[in-house]
Design a protein around this motif. Structure first.
Motif, PDB file in Angstrom:
ATOM      1  N   HIS A  93       0.805  -1.210   0.000  1.00  0.00           N
ATOM      2  CA  HIS A  93       0.000   0.000   0.000  1.00  0.00           C
ATOM      3  C   HIS A  93       0.843   1.267   0.000  1.00  0.00           C
ATOM      4  O   HIS A  93       0.450   2.269  -0.598  1.00  0.00           O
ATOM      5  CB  HIS A  93      -0.914   0.021   1.231  1.00  0.00           C
ATOM      6  N   GLY A  94       1.965   1.249   0.695  1.00  0.00           N
ATOM      7  CA  GLY A  94       2.743   2.468   0.837  1.00  0.00           C
ATOM      8  C   GLY A  94       4.153   2.385   0.298  1.00  0.00           C
ATOM      9  O   GLY A  94       4.807   3.399   0.107  1.00  0.00           O
ATOM     10  N   LYS A  95       4.632   1.187   0.034  1.00  0.00           N
ATOM     11  CA  LYS A  95       6.015   0.997  -0.424  1.00  0.00           C
ATOM     12  C   LYS A  95       5.999   0.355  -1.801  1.00  0.00           C
ATOM     13  O   LYS A  95       5.594  -0.790  -1.971  1.00  0.00           O
ATOM     14  CB  LYS A  95       6.779   0.121   0.572  1.00  0.00           C
ATOM     15  N   TRP A  96       6.451   1.094  -2.813  1.00  0.00           N
ATOM     16  CA  TRP A  96       6.449   0.612  -4.191  1.00  0.00           C
ATOM     17  C   TRP A  96       7.409  -0.558  -4.353  1.00  0.00           C
ATOM     18  O   TRP A  96       8.560  -0.506  -3.922  1.00  0.00           O
ATOM     19  CB  TRP A  96       6.860   1.758  -5.104  1.00  0.00           C
ATOM     20  N   SER A  97       6.927  -1.630  -4.965  1.00  0.00           N
ATOM     21  CA  SER A  97       7.759  -2.795  -5.262  1.00  0.00           C
ATOM     22  C   SER A  97       7.390  -3.266  -6.665  1.00  0.00           C
ATOM     23  O   SER A  97       6.313  -3.838  -6.879  1.00  0.00           O
ATOM     24  CB  SER A  97       7.525  -3.915  -4.240  1.00  0.00           C
ATOM     25  N   LYS A  98       8.236  -3.026  -7.633  1.00  0.00           N
ATOM     26  CA  LYS A  98       7.884  -3.210  -9.041  1.00  0.00           C
ATOM     27  C   LYS A  98       7.686  -4.659  -9.462  1.00  0.00           C
ATOM     28  O   LYS A  98       7.202  -4.913 -10.569  1.00  0.00           O
ATOM     29  CB  LYS A  98       8.938  -2.566  -9.929  1.00  0.00           C
ATOM     30  N   HIS A  99       8.036  -5.614  -8.611  1.00  0.00           N
ATOM     31  CA  HIS A  99       7.895  -7.022  -8.993  1.00  0.00           C
ATOM     32  C   HIS A  99       6.617  -7.667  -8.446  1.00  0.00           C
ATOM     33  O   HIS A  99       6.410  -8.865  -8.638  1.00  0.00           O
ATOM     34  CB  HIS A  99       9.112  -7.817  -8.520  1.00  0.00           C
ATOM     35  N   GLN A 100       5.768  -6.916  -7.798  1.00  0.00           N
ATOM     36  CA  GLN A 100       4.565  -7.504  -7.199  1.00  0.00           C
ATOM     37  C   GLN A 100       3.433  -7.647  -8.212  1.00  0.00           C
ATOM     38  O   GLN A 100       3.289  -6.834  -9.129  1.00  0.00           O
ATOM     39  CB  GLN A 100       4.103  -6.657  -6.011  1.00  0.00           C
ATOM     40  N   SER A 101       2.635  -8.679  -8.033  1.00  0.00           N
ATOM     41  CA  SER A 101       1.484  -8.922  -8.910  1.00  0.00           C
ATOM     42  C   SER A 101       0.372  -9.577  -8.105  1.00  0.00           C
ATOM     43  O   SER A 101       0.588 -10.056  -6.989  1.00  0.00           O
ATOM     44  CB  SER A 101       1.881  -9.820 -10.088  1.00  0.00           C
ATOM     45  N   SER A 102      -0.822  -9.616  -8.679  1.00  0.00           N
ATOM     46  CA  SER A 102      -1.971 -10.190  -7.972  1.00  0.00           C
ATOM     47  C   SER A 102      -3.045 -10.580  -8.979  1.00  0.00           C
ATOM     48  O   SER A 102      -3.123 -10.010 -10.073  1.00  0.00           O
ATOM     49  CB  SER A 102      -2.534  -9.171  -6.972  1.00  0.00           C
ATOM     50  N   THR A 103      -3.861 -11.556  -8.604  1.00  0.00           N
ATOM     51  CA  THR A 103      -4.984 -11.992  -9.438  1.00  0.00           C
ATOM     52  C   THR A 103      -6.247 -12.063  -8.589  1.00  0.00           C
ATOM     53  O   THR A 103      -6.232 -12.615  -7.493  1.00  0.00           O
ATOM     54  CB  THR A 103      -4.711 -13.369 -10.067  1.00  0.00           C
ATOM     55  N   VAL A 104      -7.316 -11.502  -9.096  1.00  0.00           N
ATOM     56  CA  VAL A 104      -8.626 -11.601  -8.444  1.00  0.00           C
ATOM     57  C   VAL A 104      -9.478 -12.563  -9.262  1.00  0.00           C
ATOM     58  O   VAL A 104      -9.607 -12.409 -10.487  1.00  0.00           O
ATOM     59  CB  VAL A 104      -9.317 -10.233  -8.341  1.00  0.00           C
ATOM     60  N   THR A 105     -10.028 -13.566  -8.600  1.00  0.00           N
ATOM     61  CA  THR A 105     -10.829 -14.603  -9.255  1.00  0.00           C
ATOM     62  C   THR A 105     -12.261 -14.547  -8.729  1.00  0.00           C
ATOM     63  O   THR A 105     -12.470 -14.403  -7.525  1.00  0.00           O
ATOM     64  CB  THR A 105     -10.235 -15.999  -8.956  1.00  0.00           C
ATOM     65  N   PHE A 106     -13.236 -14.661  -9.625  1.00  0.00           N
ATOM     66  CA  PHE A 106     -14.638 -14.625  -9.187  1.00  0.00           C
ATOM     67  C   PHE A 106     -15.505 -15.444 -10.137  1.00  0.00           C
ATOM     68  O   PHE A 106     -15.158 -15.638 -11.309  1.00  0.00           O
ATOM     69  CB  PHE A 106     -15.157 -13.185  -9.077  1.00  0.00           C
ATOM     70  N   THR A 107     -16.622 -15.922  -9.619  1.00  0.00           N
ATOM     71  CA  THR A 107     -17.490 -16.816 -10.379  1.00  0.00           C
ATOM     72  C   THR A 107     -18.735 -16.139 -10.934  1.00  0.00           C
ATOM     73  O   THR A 107     -19.510 -16.777 -11.655  1.00  0.00           O
ATOM     74  CB  THR A 107     -17.939 -17.991  -9.489  1.00  0.00           C
ATOM     75  N   HIS A 108     -18.922 -14.867 -10.618  1.00  0.00           N
ATOM     76  CA  HIS A 108     -20.179 -14.226 -10.999  1.00  0.00           C
ATOM     77  C   HIS A 108     -20.030 -12.707 -10.958  1.00  0.00           C
ATOM     78  O   HIS A 108     -19.246 -12.179 -10.162  1.00  0.00           O
ATOM     79  CB  HIS A 108     -21.290 -14.663 -10.039  1.00  0.00           C
ATOM     80  N   ILE A 109     -20.784 -12.024 -11.789  1.00  0.00           N
ATOM     81  CA  ILE A 109     -20.902 -10.562 -11.720  1.00  0.00           C
ATOM     82  C   ILE A 109     -22.013 -10.237 -10.712  1.00  0.00           C
ATOM     83  O   ILE A 109     -23.114 -10.797 -10.815  1.00  0.00           O
ATOM     84  CB  ILE A 109     -21.268  -9.969 -13.091  1.00  0.00           C
ATOM     85  N   PRO A 110     -21.790  -9.388  -9.727  1.00  0.00           N
ATOM     86  CA  PRO A 110     -22.850  -9.055  -8.769  1.00  0.00           C
ATOM     87  C   PRO A 110     -24.134  -8.629  -9.473  1.00  0.00           C
ATOM     88  O   PRO A 110     -24.103  -7.845 -10.423  1.00  0.00           O
ATOM     89  CB  PRO A 110     -22.238  -7.899  -7.969  1.00  0.00           C
TER      90      PRO A 110
END
Length: 276
Positions: A93-110
């Protein structure tokens, strides 16, 4: 002995500063300005006290940010109306780290605003979660403009909301030659023009930290701007930029700039199958 004395002195100053009446500190300023200025003073006092007691944890922190250690989450998940929403991968959130990544997975649109709010309670606490919520809100807007507008209001800064809504009315509008009803799908993994933007299921929005843009403090947005890139195959350039901010005292991250998300993607041949 000297370190303990410094810590005690800082804590004593903190107590005295927080105890001074608002009128004594800010004179004749208006009530709203007093409250805001007092909040800034209190935040600085808390940071001074934290730095005195935890000097090794704040070396690389942006001055207005809460110390990053233990801040961002590696995994989050929730089930809403029988559907799963999960996030994996930490982005500071506060410290930049250029190698970080993330994936959000979901089964449905609200399907309703209440469902969107419940998902936001979990995913919205992370910047990458707010990106996935934006993709969901795009599809909600395509299905029902009024519903999608309300979802976008919850997930965007006021300035970005107006520009996003203006563009979505065209990109997701009735003009067949211009509209791209598969815009949300184009931002998901596995979707491309050749397969009529049919994403892998469960749906995935994959992101990484922009390796060329360090986090920036913004007085206008009252927070630290985080720059992420979304992996997609619907445009000439795969990585689509998006900016996030969590304004001071706000419960969730908000999208503050995202033209690369709503720019027309490539047109398909055939028929779009839709999303669940």
């Amino acid at each position: 002995m000297m370190k303990r004395l410094i810590v005690k002195t800082v804590i004593a100053i903190a107590v005295m500063a927080l105890a001074v009446p608002a009128n004594a500190q800010f004179g004749g300023l208006g009530g709203a300005i007093k409250a805001r200025a007092k909040s800034k003073v209190e935040e600085k006092v808390r940071q001074k006290a934290y730095q005195a007691t935890n000097p090794k944890n704040v070396a690389d922190e942006i001055t207005s940010a809460i110390p990053e250690k233990g801040d961002a989450q590696e995994q989050l998940e929730c089930k809403v109306s029988g559907h799963d929403y999960k996030m994996k991968g930490k982005i500071n959130h506060g410290k930049w780290s250029k190698h970080q990544s993330s994936t959000v997975t979901f089964t449905h649109i609200p399907a309703t605003l209440d469902e969107f709010k419940e998902v936001q309670k979990v995913l919205g606490t992370e910047p990458q979660g707010a990106v996935a919520l934006q993709v969901m809100a795009f599809e909600m807007f395509r299905r029902d403009q009024q519903l999608g507008t309300e979802a976008l209001k919850l997930n965007n800064t006021p300035t970005n909301l107006s520009s996003t809504l203006r563009q979505l009315k065209e990109v997701l509008g009735p003009d067949d030659s211009y509209a791209r009803p598969y815009l949300a799908a184009a931002l998901m993994q596995g979707a491309n023009p050749a397969n009529a933007y049919t994403p892998a299921y469960p749906y995935q929005v994959k992101m990484k930290v922009d390796p060329n843009k360090k986090y920036q403090e913004s007085e206008l947005l009252d927070g630290v701007v985080i720059y992420l890139l979304i992996d997609s195959e619907g445009w000439d350039t795969n990585w689509r930029g998006v900016e996030l901010v969590r304004p001071e005292d706000a419960p969730y991250y908000l999208v503050s700039n995202c033209p690369a998300m709503y720019t027309q993607c490539k047109k398909i041949k055939g028929k779009f199958a839709g999303l669940k």
